[in-house]
Scaffold this motif. Sequence first.
Motif, short mmCIF file in Angstrom:
data_model
loop_
_atom_site.label_atom_id
_atom_site.label_comp_id
_atom_site.label_asym_id
_atom_site.label_seq_id
_atom_site.Cartn_x
_atom_site.Cartn_y
_atom_site.Cartn_z
N PHE A 133 39.77 35.67 39.22
CA PHE A 133 38.58 34.73 38.59
C PHE A 133 37.26 35.23 38.88
O PHE A 133 36.32 34.39 38.76
CB PHE A 133 38.81 33.36 39.62
N VAL A 170 41.78 36.65 34.06
CA VAL A 170 41.79 35.19 34.57
C VAL A 170 43.22 34.50 34.71
O VAL A 170 43.96 34.13 35.51
CB VAL A 170 40.87 34.39 33.70
N LEU A 171 43.98 34.93 33.61
CA LEU A 171 45.33 34.43 33.38
C LEU A 171 46.39 35.41 33.89
O LEU A 171 47.33 34.96 34.19
CB LEU A 171 45.76 34.39 31.88
N HIS A 225 49.41 30.52 32.61
CA HIS A 225 48.60 29.33 32.61
C HIS A 225 49.15 28.10 33.14
O HIS A 225 48.47 27.26 33.98
CB HIS A 225 48.21 28.95 30.97
N LEU A 285 49.06 28.50 37.00
CA LEU A 285 47.65 28.37 37.70
C LEU A 285 47.29 26.84 37.42
O LEU A 285 46.57 26.44 38.29
CB LEU A 285 46.52 29.31 36.81
N GLN A 286 47.72 26.14 36.46
CA GLN A 286 47.22 24.84 36.37
C GLN A 286 47.93 23.75 37.47
O GLN A 286 47.48 22.97 38.01
CB GLN A 286 47.51 24.41 34.84
N VAL A 288 40.28 28.82 33.94
CA VAL A 288 41.58 28.96 33.39
C VAL A 288 41.76 28.41 32.23
O VAL A 288 42.33 29.03 31.10
CB VAL A 288 42.63 28.81 34.50
N TRP A 328 42.59 30.27 28.70
CA TRP A 328 43.69 29.96 28.00
C TRP A 328 43.40 29.76 26.28
O TRP A 328 44.04 29.88 25.37
CB TRP A 328 44.66 28.86 28.31
#
Length: 167
Positions: A76, A85-86, A101, A104-105, A125, A129
Motif C-alpha cells: 500500500f 496494491v492488490l 480484492h 483485502l476488503q 484497494v 480494483w
Amino acid sequence: MNGAKGDALEWALALLRAPAERHALRNKPLPTGIHRLLGIAAGAMPADLAEAARTFNESESRIREAAQFYAREILFFPQADAYRVLGVAADASDAQLKTHHRLLQHWLHPDRLNNEDDAVFAARVNVAWNRVRNAERRNAYDDLLRQEDEQGASEAAEGVRGLQPWM
C-alpha cells in the motif's frame, strides 16, 4: 534482509524485525505466498495462521501483525500501482485479482475495522480494483502504465544528456 528465504510470511516477519528495509522491498517482486499472507492479515485463514505460528514458533497475533505490517508497507505504499496494491503481478489471472480484492476488503472494510487508519487502505484497494476489474479497464490501465514507463525512461535519458561534464 536476514532471516527471509522467499515465502511472504518469512519476509513479513523479517520486515517486522527490520522495518527500515521496507524501502528496499518495495522495489522487489512480490514473494510467493502473498495469497496466504493476505488471508492471514484478513483473519480469513485461521488454519493457515495456526500452521504459520507453529512453523515460525511465533504467536498467532505476531504472525497476523507481521502479515498486516507487510501489506501496509509493501503493498500500500503511496507510489504502488494497482497490481501491487492488490498483491499480484501484472500477469495475474482475473480470478486471482478478484480473490485478493475480496481478502483485502474482508480485512479493511470500514464495518470491520479495528484500526481506523486502515480505512485509507480500503479506499486505495477499491481504486486499484476499479482500474483492473475487467478486461477493458485492465487494458486501458496497462496502456497507461506503459506510457508512464516510456515517459519516465525518456525523461531520465534527457536528464543524463543535459548533465554538464566534469571540468
